[in-house]
Design an enzyme around this catalytic site. Structure first.
Site, PDB file in Angstrom:
ATOM      1  N   ASN A 135       0.807  -1.224   0.000  1.00 15.77           N
ATOM      2  CA  ASN A 135       0.000   0.000   0.000  1.00 15.77           C
ATOM      3  C   ASN A 135       0.838   1.272   0.000  1.00 15.77           C
ATOM      4  O   ASN A 135       0.344   2.352   0.317  1.00 15.77           O
ATOM      5  CB  ASN A 135      -0.968  -0.009   1.190  1.00 15.77           C
ATOM      6  CG  ASN A 135      -0.224  -0.035   2.515  1.00 15.77           C
ATOM      7  OD1 ASN A 135       0.984  -0.270   2.552  1.00 15.77           O
ATOM      8  ND2 ASN A 135      -0.930   0.233   3.590  1.00 15.77           N
TER       9      ASN A 135
ATOM     10  N   ASP B  92       3.353   2.562   1.850  1.00 20.32           N
ATOM     11  CA  ASP B  92       3.759   3.364   3.010  1.00 20.32           C
ATOM     12  C   ASP B  92       5.205   3.083   3.405  1.00 20.32           C
ATOM     13  O   ASP B  92       5.666   3.515   4.461  1.00 20.32           O
ATOM     14  CB  ASP B  92       2.811   3.146   4.202  1.00 20.32           C
ATOM     15  CG  ASP B  92       2.831   1.704   4.693  1.00 20.32           C
ATOM     16  OD1 ASP B  92       3.545   0.862   4.081  1.00 20.32           O
ATOM     17  OD2 ASP B  92       2.142   1.404   5.682  1.00 20.32           O
TER      18      ASP B  92
ATOM     19  N   ASP C 217       3.936  -5.644   4.310  1.00 17.58           N
ATOM     20  CA  ASP C 217       2.672  -5.972   4.975  1.00 17.58           C
ATOM     21  C   ASP C 217       2.175  -7.342   4.517  1.00 17.58           C
ATOM     22  O   ASP C 217       2.784  -7.976   3.654  1.00 17.58           O
ATOM     23  CB  ASP C 217       1.636  -4.877   4.700  1.00 17.58           C
ATOM     24  CG  ASP C 217       1.633  -4.464   3.242  1.00 17.58           C
ATOM     25  OD1 ASP C 217       1.491  -5.364   2.391  1.00 17.58           O
ATOM     26  OD2 ASP C 217       1.815  -3.258   2.944  1.00 17.58           O
TER      27      ASP C 217
ATOM     28  N   ASP D 296       4.920 -16.525  14.646  1.00 14.18           N
ATOM     29  CA  ASP D 296       5.942 -16.301  15.664  1.00 14.18           C
ATOM     30  C   ASP D 296       5.222 -15.966  16.971  1.00 14.18           C
ATOM     31  O   ASP D 296       4.485 -14.974  17.037  1.00 14.18           O
ATOM     32  CB  ASP D 296       6.801 -15.113  15.205  1.00 14.18           C
ATOM     33  CG  ASP D 296       8.216 -15.151  15.751  1.00 14.18           C
ATOM     34  OD1 ASP D 296       8.383 -15.479  16.926  1.00 14.18           O
ATOM     35  OD2 ASP D 296       9.135 -14.816  14.979  1.00 14.18           O
TER      36      ASP D 296
ATOM     37  N   ASP E  10       9.402 -17.643  20.244  1.00 15.03           N
ATOM     38  CA  ASP E  10      10.452 -16.669  20.523  1.00 15.03           C
ATOM     39  C   ASP E  10      11.097 -16.941  21.884  1.00 15.03           C
ATOM     40  O   ASP E  10      10.388 -17.179  22.869  1.00 15.03           O
ATOM     41  CB  ASP E  10       9.814 -15.269  20.513  1.00 15.03           C
ATOM     42  CG  ASP E  10      10.843 -14.164  20.560  1.00 15.03           C
ATOM     43  OD1 ASP E  10      11.669 -14.092  19.646  1.00 15.03           O
ATOM     44  OD2 ASP E  10      10.814 -13.370  21.517  1.00 15.03           O
TER      45      ASP E  10
ATOM     46  N   GLU F  55      13.017 -21.137  19.487  1.00 14.99           N
ATOM     47  CA  GLU F  55      14.261 -20.371  19.483  1.00 14.99           C
ATOM     48  C   GLU F  55      14.902 -20.582  20.843  1.00 14.99           C
ATOM     49  O   GLU F  55      14.285 -20.327  21.878  1.00 14.99           O
ATOM     50  CB  GLU F  55      14.008 -18.881  19.267  1.00 14.99           C
ATOM     51  CG  GLU F  55      15.327 -18.127  19.176  1.00 14.99           C
ATOM     52  CD  GLU F  55      15.232 -16.628  19.437  1.00 14.99           C
ATOM     53  OE1 GLU F  55      16.172 -15.919  19.060  1.00 14.99           O
ATOM     54  OE2 GLU F  55      14.242 -16.177  20.035  1.00 14.99           O
TER      55      GLU F  55
ATOM     56  N   HIS G  66      16.879 -12.879  11.258  1.00 14.62           N
ATOM     57  CA  HIS G  66      16.733 -11.429  11.400  1.00 14.62           C
ATOM     58  C   HIS G  66      17.557 -10.862  12.562  1.00 14.62           C
ATOM     59  O   HIS G  66      17.440  -9.689  12.868  1.00 14.62           O
ATOM     60  CB  HIS G  66      15.257 -11.094  11.602  1.00 14.62           C
ATOM     61  CG  HIS G  66      14.708 -11.693  12.872  1.00 14.62           C
ATOM     62  ND1 HIS G  66      14.603 -13.062  13.064  1.00 14.62           N
ATOM     63  CD2 HIS G  66      14.261 -11.134  14.013  1.00 14.62           C
ATOM     64  CE1 HIS G  66      14.132 -13.298  14.268  1.00 14.62           C
ATOM     65  NE2 HIS G  66      13.902 -12.142  14.867  1.00 14.62           N
ATOM     66  N   ASP G  67      18.324 -11.708  13.243  1.00  7.29           N
ATOM     67  CA  ASP G  67      19.093 -11.237  14.398  1.00  7.29           C
ATOM     68  C   ASP G  67      20.605 -11.255  14.185  1.00  7.29           C
ATOM     69  O   ASP G  67      21.342 -10.815  15.068  1.00  7.29           O
ATOM     70  CB  ASP G  67      18.780 -12.117  15.626  1.00  7.29           C
ATOM     71  CG  ASP G  67      17.358 -11.917  16.132  1.00  7.29           C
ATOM     72  OD1 ASP G  67      16.832 -10.791  16.032  1.00  7.29           O
ATOM     73  OD2 ASP G  67      16.769 -12.895  16.623  1.00  7.29           O
TER      74      ASP G  67
HETATM   75  C1  GLC Z   1      14.275 -13.095  19.779  1.00  8.25           C
HETATM   76  C2  GLC Z   1      13.976 -12.478  18.449  1.00  8.25           C
HETATM   77  C3  GLC Z   1      14.542 -11.092  18.442  1.00  8.25           C
HETATM   78  C4  GLC Z   1      13.852 -10.299  19.526  1.00  8.25           C
HETATM   79  C5  GLC Z   1      14.030 -10.987  20.880  1.00  8.25           C
HETATM   80  C6  GLC Z   1      13.114 -10.405  21.908  1.00  8.25           C
HETATM   81  O1  GLC Z   1      15.639 -13.266  19.980  1.00  8.25           O
HETATM   82  O2  GLC Z   1      14.473 -13.277  17.412  1.00  8.25           O
HETATM   83  O3  GLC Z   1      14.383 -10.467  17.204  1.00  8.25           O
HETATM   84  O4  GLC Z   1      14.382  -9.008  19.577  1.00  8.25           O
HETATM   85  O5  GLC Z   1      13.709 -12.345  20.802  1.00  8.25           O
HETATM   86  O6  GLC Z   1      11.786 -10.766  21.629  1.00  8.25           O
HETATM   87 CA    CA Z   2       2.674  -1.288   3.686  1.00  7.68          CA
END
Ligand code: GLC
Ligand code: CA
Length: 536
Positions: free
Chosen positions: A22, A24, A28, A97, A198, A257, A319-320
């Protein structure tokens, strides 16, 4: 009986960064739905979508203020229903997640809890009386300060080991457990195929609140060993309960995780009798330096640690942590690309479920971002230590060479990588020799060959720089095992190895399918990857 997740290739989406529908500047859910055809073409079987729930975004969705609703930034409930339905129609599974260690400080549960010591939900969170000092040395790792945050309304402090905006639940409280099991049932009811949990091993903290021992390492533990603020063994009990809820809903997967780089802890999450998590991430590959022997040792150890019947998994990026194409970059672009091919071949032919991170299939890299572009609280707190901030691995997906990279028509929430005009999906889809085409071929081969999915694995010691293994499984119609040989030269120079038996190439960076690899000495080119069927 084999389970679907054992045969699946997973693909992690960071929803802010995948596709913006969209205009922004933020990815999404409708954006993801629009790209399901791409994912089907890539050949993956299951998506894990990082949090898109209602959130003040202090930790970009890992601070949830409503576990049952979609943040307006990502769309609404209708959008996730459409995504789930369209994914199902294409045979793609969807895993969400679940951030159950902590909520947002704006979650109504916490707003209520912090208002008074007598509030019904006060004891859903972890409190200590305000004495002017924190009770121990636990840290909020994204703020580098104490984990005990003051709450004048009750004369107490609450625990938040990430940021002050992520108050932690007391999982010893049965009401908390019930609330989360209900959240899980709710999403199962909407058709989700499972959860990535998580920081799942962080649910229980030391009952005596003892201080952590100090450590000399800055990463990943900030000079502390997380002996007491995480990893309390009571999580096993909760995993068993979650598993009961999951199994009651049909075949759903639970993926944990775990904290730190501890494969022993990760292995233990499966439960001695297979009644806990279906898979737990072993993050060792994210911290290994480049080298055949290093990966061989890590994989071997992981297989050895897993309890009987547990199914392995492997992942190189998320992503970490900085993306692996970047971590393993060579002296030239060509070398970087060649290593990314070797890494992909390893990930997609080892015994165990592979987890891909969006963009790795086109070899997305990381770049140093200017201070003004940083968004990640950890990155802001630790700037200019680039290794610790997580924005560089979260930049937008590079779809094409147009303004906005096909990700957005607006200004993207994080800057695009500077190479997007040459490194993008459109360019690589048109090129049969691209990294993307290599990923597609590997995934297709894995799908076609049961040996690669379910077969046993045996490592071969052919050369210190060559990761070599055999995957063997009986054919569907009985008879002797079919055997697939994987040869991965991690060196940027040629290496000579000796094969005991002849093989016929199925896929290779330098040997097209059908090429014969004769028994005896063969020379592997620099960073050559070859997958071959053993004949005779
Ligand atoms: C996990 C996630 C991370 C997040 C952390 C706190 O390690 O992968 O991205 O910041 O938990 O929720
Ligand atoms: Ca968007």
């Amino acid at each position: 009986m084999r389970h679907w997740w054992e045969d699946a290739v997973f693909y992690q989406e960071y929803p802010r960064s995948f596709a913006d529908s969209n205009g922004d500047g933020i990815g999404d859910l409708a954006g993801i739905t629009g790209k399901l055809g791409y994912l089907e073409g890539l050949g993956v079987d299951a998506l894990w979508i990082s949090p898109f729930f209602k959130s003040p975004m202090k930790d970009f969705g890992y601070d949830v203020s409503d576990y049952r609703d979609v943040d307006p930034m990502f769309g609404d409930l209708e959008d996730i229903k459409v995504l789930l339905a369209e994914a199902k129609a294409r045979g793609l599974r969807v895993v969400l997640d679940l951030v159950a260690n902590h909520s947002s400080d704006e979650h109504p549960w916490f707003v209520e809890a912090r208002s008074s010591r007598d509030a019904p939900r006060h004891d859903w969170y972890i409190w200590v009386p305000e004495t002017g000092r924190p009770p121990n040395n636990w840290k909020a790792v994204f703020e580098l300060g104490t984990a005990w945050h003051s709450n004048p309304a009750t004369g107490e402090r609450y625990l938040g080991t990430f940021t002050r905006h992520q108050p932690e639940f007391d999982w010893r409280n049965p009401e908390v457990r019930k609330a989360f099991y209900d959240v899980m049932r709710y999403w199962y009811g909407l058709g989700v195929d499972g959860f990535r949990l998580d920081v799942a091993t962080a649910y229980f903290k030391d009952a005596k609140l003892r201080s952590n021992p100090l450590s000399l390492k800055v990463s990943p533990d900030f000079f502390q060993k997380h002996l007491y603020d995480r990893n309390g063994p009571e999580f096993h009990e909760v995993f068993r309960e979650m598993r009961e809820v999951a199994d009651a809903a049909g075949e759903r997967v639970l993926i944990g995780e775990t904290h730190g780089q501890d494969p022993v802890l990760a292995a233990s999450c499966h439960g001695e009798s297979g009644d806990e998590l279906n898979m737990a991430f072993n993050f060792e590959f994210l911290y290994r330096r480049w080298g055949a022997a290093r990966f061989r040792e890590s994989a071997r150890r992981w297989y050895g640690l897993l309890p009987e019947g547990a199914w392995p998994n492997f992942t190189l990026s998320n992503h970490d942590q900085p993306r692996h194409a970047w971590r393993y970059r060579g002296r030239s672009g060509g070398e970087t690309d060649a290593r990314a091919r070797v890494a992909a071949a390893m990930l997609l032919t080892l015994r165990g479920t592979p987890f891909l991170y969006y963009g790795e299939e086109i070899g997305m890299l990381c770049e140093r971002l200017p201070r003004s572009a940083l968004r990640d609280p950890l990155g802001l707190a630790t700037w200019p230590l680039r290794a610790l901030g997580r924005d560089p691995e979260r930049t937008p997906m590079q779809w094409n060479d147009r303004e906005g990279a096909g990700f957005t028509t607006a200004r993207p929430w994080l800057p695009l990588n500077s190479d997007y005009r040459s490194r993008n999906v459109a360019a690589q889809e048109a090129d049969p020799s691209s990294l993307l085409s290599w990923y597609k071929s590997l995934i297709a081969l894995r799908r076609a060959r049961p040996e690669l999915r379910e077969g046993g694995i045996e490592f071969l010691d052919l050369h210190p720089d060559v990761l070599a293994y055999e995957r063997a499984a009986p054919p569907a119609d009985g008879g002797p095992d079919r055997r697939v040989l994987v040869l991965l030269n991690f060196a940027s120079k040629s290496r000579t190895i000796a094969l005991e038996k002849g093989a016929r190439a199925l896929l290779g960076t330098a040997r097209p399918a059908g090429t014969v690899l004769g028994a005896g000495e063969i020379r592997l080119g620099p960073c050559e990857a070859a997958i071959a069927e053993i004949v005779g």
